[in-house]
Design a protein around this motif. Structure first.
Motif, PDB file in Angstrom:
ATOM      1  N   ILE A   6       0.919  -1.284   0.056  1.00 41.93           N
ATOM      2  CA  ILE A   6      -0.097   0.009  -0.113  1.00 41.93           C
ATOM      3  C   ILE A   6       0.692   1.344   0.201  1.00 41.93           C
ATOM      4  CG2 ILE A   6      -1.690   1.236   1.293  1.00 41.93           C
ATOM      5  CD1 ILE A   6      -2.191  -1.450   2.578  1.00 41.93           C
ATOM      6  N   LYS A  11       4.280   7.828  -1.320  1.00 46.01           N
ATOM      7  CA  LYS A  11       3.079   7.821  -0.451  1.00 46.01           C
ATOM      8  C   LYS A  11       3.612   8.186   0.982  1.00 46.01           C
ATOM      9  CE  LYS A  11      -1.377   7.579   0.523  1.00 46.01           C
ATOM     10  NZ  LYS A  11      -2.140   8.330   0.234  1.00 46.01           N
ATOM     11  N   LYS A  88     -11.439  14.228   9.937  1.00 41.02           N
ATOM     12  CA  LYS A  88     -11.600  13.082  10.254  1.00 41.02           C
ATOM     13  C   LYS A  88     -10.648  12.677  11.429  1.00 41.02           C
ATOM     14  CE  LYS A  88     -12.716  10.666   5.897  1.00 41.02           C
ATOM     15  NZ  LYS A  88     -12.479   9.724   5.016  1.00 41.02           N
TER      16      LYS A  88
ATOM     17  N   GLU B  96      -8.942   2.891   4.191  1.00 39.92           N
ATOM     18  CA  GLU B  96     -10.017   3.581   3.581  1.00 39.92           C
ATOM     19  C   GLU B  96      -9.801   4.166   2.301  1.00 39.92           C
ATOM     20  OE1 GLU B  96     -12.471   6.435   5.718  1.00 39.92           O
ATOM     21  OE2 GLU B  96     -12.703   5.132   7.268  1.00 39.92           O
ATOM     22  N   GLU B  97      -8.622   4.612   2.002  1.00 38.84           N
ATOM     23  CA  GLU B  97      -8.122   5.105   0.702  1.00 38.84           C
ATOM     24  C   GLU B  97      -8.223   4.166  -0.475  1.00 38.84           C
ATOM     25  OE1 GLU B  97      -4.288   7.334  -0.273  1.00 38.84           O
ATOM     26  OE2 GLU B  97      -5.739   8.689   0.609  1.00 38.84           O
ATOM     27  N   GLU B  98      -7.882   2.873   0.025  1.00 36.66           N
ATOM     28  CA  GLU B  98      -7.678   2.003  -0.969  1.00 36.66           C
ATOM     29  C   GLU B  98      -8.976   1.841  -1.696  1.00 36.66           C
ATOM     30  OE1 GLU B  98      -5.294  -1.728  -0.132  1.00 36.66           O
ATOM     31  OE2 GLU B  98      -6.151  -1.034   1.829  1.00 36.66           O
ATOM     32  N   GLY B 101     -11.881   5.937  -0.218  1.00 42.58           N
ATOM     33  CA  GLY B 101     -12.560   6.709   0.820  1.00 42.58           C
ATOM     34  C   GLY B 101     -12.139   8.186   0.908  1.00 42.58           C
TER      35      GLY B 101
END
Lengths: 101, 101
Positions: A6, A11, A88, B96-98, B101
């Motif tokens: 990921i 990133k 968030k 969540e980004e996957e 999100g």
DNA sequence: TGCGTATATTAAATAATAATAATTTTTTGG
DNA sequence: CCAAAAAATTATTATTATTTAATATACGCA
């Protein structure tokens, strides 16, 4: 490989910069104020009891990371929270904690 | 006063320190690995391709902020995520980004 | 006890951030 | 155009973080 699918290097750098922008009490206070609603630089300075250039510098850091946005309204410039991730995280760390989350 | 009821100065400092600990690519990678499961220092060094002292230093920062915990198991020391906030933030920002999100 | 492996600490050099003060730019209104 | 208000930028200095290398500590086992 563990934890590498990921999060590539790019990133990771971006995330680190994001957290770095949040790593200062004054900037956290600015964020908490802006979460309540947009504010101009002068008001922020008064709320924070800080000089205008100092506020501007902190805002510039938040701006450069895309955390806040701004809009000129006549002679003043209003700042607001642009990065939804900040809201968030704020909810998660601050608001939830109030109820013992 | 806006944004001041919840966040007193002490709390702001603590939060800033928390984010500072997360403001480094290597430490973020360490966290992402530890979220998958506990690891000893040697394994971390190999996964990260970093020297042992360097890994130890980053771990010491995470340890001092209470973000990771450790446990000796025979001759090795295993580190794990201790601060649940980190897991929450990880889920929020990464997982969540996957799914967009 | 002494050796090897695993981990932590220290030190020194460099780089990045923060704080303060001074200066500059942009806009409004006369 | 000019002066004043609002905000941004720059420069300087002080503080803090990062990197790399060297050294030290703790444990397990012969």
């Amino acid at each position: 490989m563990i934890g590498q699918d990921i999060l590539n290097e790019e990133k990771l750098e971006e995330l680190a910069e994001f957290f770095k922008a949040l790593s200062h009490p004054v900037r956290l206070r600015i964020i908490s104020i802006l979460i309540e609603g947009k504010q101009c630089v002068k008001n922020l300075g008064e709320l924070l009891n800080l000089s205008q250039p100092s506020v501007s510098q902190h805002l510039s850091i938040l701006r450069s990371r895309g955390i806040v946005g701004w809009k000129r309204e006549g002679s003043i410039i209003c700042y607001y929270i642009k990065d939804e991730r900040v809201k968030k995280i704020y909810n998660l760390l601050i608001k939830e904690e109030e109820n013992g989350g």
